[in-house]
Design an enzyme around this catalytic site. Structure first.
Site, PDB file in Angstrom:
ATOM      1  N   SER A  51       0.799  -1.224   0.000  1.00 16.39           N
ATOM      2  CA  SER A  51       0.000   0.000   0.000  1.00 16.39           C
ATOM      3  C   SER A  51       0.836   1.280   0.000  1.00 16.39           C
ATOM      4  CB  SER A  51      -0.942   0.019   1.204  1.00 16.39           C
ATOM      5  OG  SER A  51      -0.216   0.151   2.412  1.00 16.39           O
ATOM      6  N   LYS A 153       0.788   4.772   6.806  1.00 11.10           N
ATOM      7  CA  LYS A 153       0.301   5.549   5.661  1.00 11.10           C
ATOM      8  C   LYS A 153       0.939   6.934   5.716  1.00 11.10           C
ATOM      9  CE  LYS A 153      -2.801   2.291   4.774  1.00 11.10           C
ATOM     10  NZ  LYS A 153      -2.650   1.351   3.630  1.00 11.10           N
TER      11      LYS A 153
END
EC number: 3.4.21.89
Length: 392
Positions: A51, A153
């Site tokens: 990701s 993230k």
């Protein structure tokens, strides 16, 4: 009165510890020291999913600083040291939730900023929420706040920001943000003939590619046009354009107004997708919002699960606390909006919402080791060029 001389006891040599006792003491000291360092200063993490590619790769081992934002005190004290959720190599829980302490954050020397790569606890592993988001993240399980899964993230929205994504580009408070230098998107590569995938894609570090098939919301190829859909960086996409067998290279974005399923928030009034999202306001401590059907969809999880409110009910687009209807709400803590750098392959805030401040773990600082999970040879298993690479 006669005096008597005290009888002195013979001196005894101190009892020497056995080898087993010395070994136990050494192990105990090492465990206590490692636990304190892990809690106060920094922790080691490994990247398990793509990701954050191409900024961080699967198999990267990171040091994450807890000093930057200030570490938090333990909430679940009954835990096997140096474990997280389960005992090593088993599915046996490593903790008991019989005791839950209040959480406090020690002073840090900075706040989370836009662009920081942040490690945090996954909020939707809250016991009241994990089932709701299991269709987005199918392997969710409920855990106490300090034992929820660690996610990494990039922060794209800090408290009070008005965030929007337009055709894959992030805007904050109306201003376009600089994209991370190694951010990945999907591109359609139109070619004149089938290519040697090993020499063209893998040699350029592109591992996620497939021959073109029309996907949801994409109409990127003309009749009888052959090509590949690849996930790569803007620089590598430009390099592919230079090959003589390539007709064109175009980014793939979903059309504006095309509603994507399972996106946060669940609301029929918005037609958002991963490439065209918002605008949405990131909650800030002390900020008051007037509640509407759309606001309740955006902030309902916060009010019901993250702020310590009790007896919260949401029915027919209206909210009540302790059976009293409320038309406005003042947030008790800060929140953040997180996105992965692999923008078309990241389960992030676009799918499960905001990250509360009490879920922030630390700032990712540098890669100390990198192991390729699919090396072409044993000698290439370690990615030497990534060792001690700073994260930006």
């Amino acid at each position: 009165m006669p005096l008597t001389e005290p009888i002195s006891k013979p001196a005894t040599a101190p009892r020497k510890k056995s080898a087993i006792r010395e070994w136990i003491d050494s192990v105990l000291f090492a465990v206590i020291a490692a636990t304190l360092i892990r809690w106060l200063f920094f922790s080691a993490f490994v990247i398990p999913t793509p990701s954050m590619e191409n900024s961080l790769l699967v198999g990267d081992y990171l040091f994450v600083s807890r000093l930057h934002y200030g570490t938090t005190t333990p909430v679940t004290p009954l835990q096997v040291p140096l474990t997280h959720q389960t005992i090593w190599g088993t599915n046996i829980p490593s903790y008991l939730d019989w005791i839950q302490l209040p959480q406090y954050r020690l002073p840090g020397f900075t706040d989370v900023k836009n662009g920081d790569v942040v490690v945090f606890y996954l909020p939707v592993e809250h016991p009241d929420m994990y089932q709701k988001y299991s269709r987005v993240l199918p392997d969710l399980h409920p855990h106490p706040i300090d034992l929820r899964s660690n996610y990494i993230k990039r922060c794209v929205g800090i408290p009070g920001d008005k965030l929007e994504v337009r055709r894959g580009e992030v805007y904050v408070n109306g201003q376009a943000q600089t994209s991370p230098p190694r951010m990945q998107n999907e591109y359609f590569v139109s070619v004149k003939t089938a290519v040697n995938e090993e020499n063209v894609f893998r040699k350029n570090g592109i591992v996620d590619f497939s021959q073109f098939t029309e996907t949801f919301g994409d109409s990127i190829a003309t009749n009888d046009e052959f090509g590949y859909v690849v996930k790569t960086t803007a620089d590598l996409a430009e390099k592919l354009r230079g090959y003589d067998f390539v007709n064109r290279v175009e980014p793939v974005f979903m059309e504006q107004g095309l509603k994507e399923p399972f996106l946060f928030p669940e609301n029929n009034a918005t037609n958002w997708n991963k490439d065209n999202y918002g605008p949405i306001v990131v909650p800030k401590a002390g900020m008051t919002v007037q509640l509407s059907e759309i606001n309740i969809a955006q902030y309902g999880d916060i009010i019901t699960s993250y702020e310590g409110n009790e007896n919260v009910a949401i029915e027919n687009g209206k909210i009540s606390i302790d059976r009293k209807p409320v038309t406005s709400y003042t947030f008790k803590q800060d929140y953040y909006f997180m996105m992965g750098d692999n923008r078309h392959d990241s389960a992030d805030s676009r799918y499960w919402g905001f990250v509360p401040k009490d879920h922030i773990v630390g700032k990712a600082v540098f890669v100390w080791m990198s192991i390729d999970p699919n090396p072409t040879s044993f000698l290439k298993k370690i990615r030497w060029d990534r060792i001690f690479r700073m994260i930006n």
